[in-house]
Design an enzyme around this catalytic site. Structure first.
Site, PDB file in Angstrom:
ATOM      1  N   HIS A 162      35.929  -5.255   9.776  1.00 33.87           N
ATOM      2  CA  HIS A 162      36.598  -5.988   8.703  1.00 33.87           C
ATOM      3  C   HIS A 162      37.788  -5.163   8.233  1.00 33.87           C
ATOM      4  CE1 HIS A 162      36.919  -6.910   4.262  1.00 33.87           C
ATOM      5  NE2 HIS A 162      36.836  -8.136   4.713  1.00 33.87           N
ATOM      6  N   HIS A 186      31.952 -16.610   3.433  1.00 32.98           N
ATOM      7  CA  HIS A 186      32.311 -15.704   2.336  1.00 32.98           C
ATOM      8  C   HIS A 186      31.188 -15.533   1.321  1.00 32.98           C
ATOM      9  CE1 HIS A 186      35.496 -13.704  -0.188  1.00 32.98           C
ATOM     10  NE2 HIS A 186      35.903 -13.410   1.026  1.00 32.98           N
ATOM     11  N   GLU A 230      30.885 -16.205   9.475  1.00 30.62           N
ATOM     12  CA  GLU A 230      30.827 -14.933   8.765  1.00 30.62           C
ATOM     13  C   GLU A 230      30.186 -15.107   7.399  1.00 30.62           C
ATOM     14  OE1 GLU A 230      33.987 -11.640   6.985  1.00 30.62           O
ATOM     15  OE2 GLU A 230      34.553 -12.887   8.699  1.00 30.62           O
TER      16      GLU A 230
END
Length: 381
Positions: free
Chosen positions: A283, A183, A207
């Site tokens: 996403h 994140h 990610e």
């Protein structure tokens, strides 16, 4: 042909922004311009474009996209591109509905009949993660994504990383795959350690190992691990994506269709990625319109990998999810880790306009709570 007669937008809970376009023949289309935490700014951009685009030919989607981009001078970025996404998606929906075909038929036709999907899970401890992963498995998911860490400073104790490894192991023990989302809140000294610690347990991907503005650091981390590197939710156009492809530091691109200018730009980004042998996993922790738009592009994308979707337990009990604003929620049924392509015209969903209008009354804009460190400092959310 039909000229744009009205453009409306609706702020709806939990944190979404829907757009409806109607032409002078009464044809309609829905788009989604959601940008979490910046709703008022997107609404301001839409106000300007509503004034401008009334009377334009609704069928001329690329012309309107190019008008928005090339005549604006100051362009790009999350606010501008999210507003453009809402209009673009709605125009594609309107055109395809008018022709009586799914949008993917206008994009070249489908290359697959169903889509692999994953959902998000939360929880700080392995036991929490196991419970939520089992709930996702009961919904039909075989893959999930979870945060790598909660709050971290620039250099915390390495022991702070242990929970992430244990939570990944708990999901894998259920026979499920898990992507780990750093994140952008994990800074390089910690991100290097966490990537190495996770690697033996084969996460689906890591990610945003660093914030996207640190392309040099992301390149370094990509060279330290064999785990696929995923990113892209904070890249807003093909021009933003290009340096990451050229650097060879991304394996799975995750553009957000509501943040990159809609269906038109998503299709172009996917084609760019294909030339670099980079997969696309859009996403989408957003609403049903954004997800339906993704599905239409996923259907025609040779390098599609997996689709994120927010169903049920993503939000607190009693709040809205993908099923709240559509009359045909069965389209989101997950079976053995897949959803079927949407077969109806346009986006393939039937928006419940009465519900949208009802819940948009007095809807408040969502604000990110952020993280505050033990010293009172603001940390990455």
């Amino acid at each position: 042909m039909g000229k744009i007669a009205t453009i409306e937008y609706f702020r709806v809970p939990p944190r979404w922004l829907f757009v409806k376009i109607t032409d002078d023949a009464g044809n309609t289309g829905w788009g989604e311009a959601s940008l979490e935490g910046h709703t008022q700014a997107v609404e301001g951009c839409l106000d300007a474009w509503i004034e401008r685009y009334i009377g334009f030919e609704a069928d001329e989607i690329e012309h309107i996209w190019q008008m928005s981009w090339r005549t604006s001078f100051y362009r790009g970025g999350p606010v501008f591109m999210s507003a453009l996404a809402g209009i673009d998606i709605a125009l594609w929906d309107l055109k395809a509905r008018k022709l009586g075909v799914p949008i993917y038929q206008l994009l070249g036709g489908k290359v697959r009949d169903k889509l692999k999907v994953y959902a998000w899970i939360g929880g700080d401890r392995p036991g929490d993660i196991e419970k939520q992963a089992l709930a996702r498995k009961a919904q039909g998911f075989l893959s999930v994504k979870m945060n790598g860490t909660e709050d971290l400073g620039w250099l915390d104790s390495p022991a702070a990383l242990n929970d992430c490894v244990e939570r990944l192991k708990a999901v894998k023990a259920l026979g499920m795959d898990a992507g780990i989302d750093f994140h952008g809140r994990v800074h390089k000294p910690m991100a290097k350690q966490l990537a190495k610690a996770l690697e033996p347990h084969f996460p689906l991907f890591i990610e945003e190992p660093l914030l996207s503005e640190h392309i040099g650091g992301i390149t370094q981390i990509s060279q330290l691990t064999g785990t696929p590197i995923a990113l892209g939710e904070r890249l807003h156009s093909r021009w933003d994506v290009r340096p990451f492809l050229e650097a060879g530091c991304v394996d799975i691109l995750q553009p957000d269709i509501s943040h990159v200018g809609g269906i038109s730009e998503m299709k172009k980004i996917a084609a760019m990625c294909e030339t670099y042998d980079v997969a696309v996993a859009p996403h989408c922790p957003l609403g049903p319109i954004a997800l339906a738009a993704n599905v239409q592009v996923d259907a025609v994308m040779p390098n599609f990998a997996i689709q994120e979707m927010s169903l049920g337990i993503h939000y607190n009990a009693g709040s809205q999810d993908l099923t709240s604003y559509v009359k045909n929620p069965e389209v989101w049924d997950v079976k053995d880790g897949y959803i079927e392509l949407l077969k109806g015209p346009g986006l393939g969903i039937e928006v419940d306009e009465a519900q949208v209008r009802k819940l948009s009354k007095n809807a408040k804009a969502w604000v990110s709570p952020g993280f505050i460190g033990p010293g009172g400092e603001v940390r990455e959310w």
